[in-house]
Scaffold this motif. Sequence first.
Motif, PDB file in Angstrom:
ATOM      1  N   MET A 212      42.594  -2.942  -8.099  1.00 45.77           N
ATOM      2  CA  MET A 212      42.498  -1.725  -8.277  1.00 45.77           C
ATOM      3  C   MET A 212      43.205  -1.306  -9.671  1.00 45.77           C
ATOM      4  O   MET A 212      44.339  -1.802  -9.702  1.00 45.77           O
ATOM      5  N   ALA A 213      42.348  -0.318 -10.376  1.00 39.78           N
ATOM      6  CA  ALA A 213      42.994   0.031 -11.580  1.00 39.78           C
ATOM      7  C   ALA A 213      44.072   0.910 -11.618  1.00 39.78           C
ATOM      8  O   ALA A 213      43.699   1.850 -10.724  1.00 39.78           O
ATOM      9  N   TYR A 214      45.038   1.064 -12.316  1.00 28.64           N
ATOM     10  CA  TYR A 214      45.956   2.365 -11.903  1.00 28.64           C
ATOM     11  C   TYR A 214      46.704   2.304 -13.524  1.00 28.64           C
ATOM     12  O   TYR A 214      46.937   1.263 -14.071  1.00 28.64           O
ATOM     13  N   GLU A 215      47.454   3.591 -13.534  1.00 31.14           N
ATOM     14  CA  GLU A 215      48.353   3.659 -14.676  1.00 31.14           C
ATOM     15  C   GLU A 215      49.744   4.093 -14.052  1.00 31.14           C
ATOM     16  O   GLU A 215      49.675   4.883 -13.197  1.00 31.14           O
ATOM     17  N   LEU A 216      50.958   3.515 -14.613  1.00 33.89           N
ATOM     18  CA  LEU A 216      52.024   3.940 -14.100  1.00 33.89           C
ATOM     19  C   LEU A 216      52.434   5.501 -14.534  1.00 33.89           C
ATOM     20  O   LEU A 216      52.047   5.651 -15.860  1.00 33.89           O
ATOM     21  N   THR A 217      52.726   6.349 -13.870  1.00 36.65           N
ATOM     22  CA  THR A 217      53.088   7.719 -14.335  1.00 36.65           C
ATOM     23  C   THR A 217      54.744   8.198 -14.299  1.00 36.65           C
ATOM     24  O   THR A 217      55.011   9.313 -14.681  1.00 36.65           O
ATOM     25  N   LYS A 218      55.547   7.045 -14.026  1.00 38.51           N
ATOM     26  CA  LYS A 218      56.927   7.804 -13.686  1.00 38.51           C
ATOM     27  C   LYS A 218      57.537   8.063 -14.905  1.00 38.51           C
ATOM     28  O   LYS A 218      58.385   8.991 -15.266  1.00 38.51           O
ATOM     29  N   GLU A 219      57.262   7.247 -16.150  1.00 41.30           N
ATOM     30  CA  GLU A 219      57.773   7.770 -17.321  1.00 41.30           C
ATOM     31  C   GLU A 219      56.981   8.637 -18.180  1.00 41.30           C
ATOM     32  O   GLU A 219      57.328   9.406 -19.306  1.00 41.30           O
ATOM     33  N   LEU A 220      55.859   9.309 -17.828  1.00 38.64           N
ATOM     34  CA  LEU A 220      55.163  10.347 -18.358  1.00 38.64           C
ATOM     35  C   LEU A 220      56.084  11.614 -18.327  1.00 38.64           C
ATOM     36  O   LEU A 220      56.481  12.035 -17.314  1.00 38.64           O
ATOM     37  N   SER A 221      55.736  12.410 -19.525  1.00 35.96           N
ATOM     38  CA  SER A 221      56.283  13.715 -19.507  1.00 35.96           C
ATOM     39  C   SER A 221      55.273  14.652 -18.801  1.00 35.96           C
ATOM     40  O   SER A 221      54.003  14.145 -18.601  1.00 35.96           O
ATOM     41  N   GLU A 222      55.661  15.929 -18.523  1.00 35.64           N
ATOM     42  CA  GLU A 222      54.988  16.739 -17.876  1.00 35.64           C
ATOM     43  C   GLU A 222      53.736  16.998 -18.570  1.00 35.64           C
ATOM     44  O   GLU A 222      52.460  17.142 -18.077  1.00 35.64           O
ATOM     45  N   GLN A 223      53.828  17.177 -20.016  1.00 33.69           N
ATOM     46  CA  GLN A 223      52.954  17.562 -20.827  1.00 33.69           C
ATOM     47  C   GLN A 223      52.020  16.385 -20.986  1.00 33.69           C
ATOM     48  O   GLN A 223      50.713  16.626 -21.123  1.00 33.69           O
ATOM     49  N   GLU A 224      52.372  15.284 -21.080  1.00 30.78           N
ATOM     50  CA  GLU A 224      51.422  13.920 -21.184  1.00 30.78           C
ATOM     51  C   GLU A 224      50.511  13.797 -19.849  1.00 30.78           C
ATOM     52  O   GLU A 224      49.475  13.828 -20.105  1.00 30.78           O
ATOM     53  N   TRP A 225      51.119  14.202 -18.888  1.00 29.78           N
ATOM     54  CA  TRP A 225      50.617  14.186 -17.548  1.00 29.78           C
ATOM     55  C   TRP A 225      49.330  15.062 -17.367  1.00 29.78           C
ATOM     56  O   TRP A 225      48.232  14.850 -17.225  1.00 29.78           O
ATOM     57  N   LYS A 226      49.655  16.268 -17.900  1.00 30.77           N
ATOM     58  CA  LYS A 226      48.655  17.333 -18.184  1.00 30.77           C
ATOM     59  C   LYS A 226      47.438  17.132 -18.809  1.00 30.77           C
ATOM     60  O   LYS A 226      46.496  17.416 -18.632  1.00 30.77           O
ATOM     61  N   GLN A 227      47.769  16.548 -19.972  1.00 31.12           N
ATOM     62  CA  GLN A 227      46.749  16.074 -20.927  1.00 31.12           C
ATOM     63  C   GLN A 227      45.826  14.913 -20.506  1.00 31.12           C
ATOM     64  O   GLN A 227      44.588  15.250 -20.518  1.00 31.12           O
ATOM     65  N   LYS A 228      46.372  14.255 -19.524  1.00 27.17           N
ATOM     66  CA  LYS A 228      45.554  13.102 -18.819  1.00 27.17           C
ATOM     67  C   LYS A 228      44.734  13.580 -17.932  1.00 27.17           C
ATOM     68  O   LYS A 228      43.491  12.984 -17.767  1.00 27.17           O
ATOM     69  N   ARG A 229      45.078  14.564 -17.214  1.00 25.33           N
ATOM     70  CA  ARG A 229      44.226  15.380 -16.161  1.00 25.33           C
ATOM     71  C   ARG A 229      42.744  15.625 -16.606  1.00 25.33           C
ATOM     72  O   ARG A 229      42.044  15.889 -16.079  1.00 25.33           O
ATOM     73  N   SER A 230      42.770  16.145 -17.982  1.00 25.53           N
ATOM     74  CA  SER A 230      41.647  16.732 -18.390  1.00 25.53           C
ATOM     75  C   SER A 230      40.253  15.522 -18.479  1.00 25.53           C
ATOM     76  O   SER A 230      39.258  15.758 -18.586  1.00 25.53           O
TER      77      SER A 230
END
Length: 231
Positions: free
Chosen positions: A1-19
Amino acid sequence: MAYELTKELSEQEWKQKRSSYLGGSEIAATLGESKYKTPYQLWLEKTGRMKTEVDNQVTYFGQIFEPHLAEHFSQQTGLTVQQDHKTRYDPDYPFLSANIDRLIQSNEEHGGPGVLELKTTTSHAVRSWEEEIPIEWRYQIQHYLMITGFEYGYLQVYERNHCRYHDPVFIERDEYLIQRNRQKLIEFWHNHILEDNPPDFQNSEDLKIAYPQEEQDKVIEASDEIFNRWL
């Protein structure tokens, strides 16, 4: 299963990825079955044409209360849960993704692992789903089961205005629903996001967003779908 770790992402980085993908909370809207957002409004967000601010006191409360709600679930069920810290992706269509609230560890009762979805809401919202959970939540959990491959999930709900915990709701994998929704999600992404082609308007709010400066007496032709909604 493909995945990306999110623990170190900032809130802004996470929002950008959601698009760049469709997440579980967006499934009902994508399919035109949400009470809160239409496919057109979701398309505007995903293509950067409209920004929706979701950071408010209600969402903030949900975030800080989440660990306590997860602990309450474990006390009620005896099941062990853990934070996942991953964005999981469909191996064939990486624009389909899942960020689960908690991972239920393998156990004697259910065998393998499962998904735990945590929700804080109000008594007013609860009145509308005494017999069946909202379709937005049902689609969300089935989407997570599709991405993870797990066979079951739980929904744990808390009414913040009455300080009331609901009993955990067990949800089995629904393969028919998963495959039906999956095909529609793929079609939406290819037909509307990649092709940059807006979905049909669903309601008057869509029209107001699309034509905010139109003259009051100007007539705008509705699609057959919108017309039929008013018959």
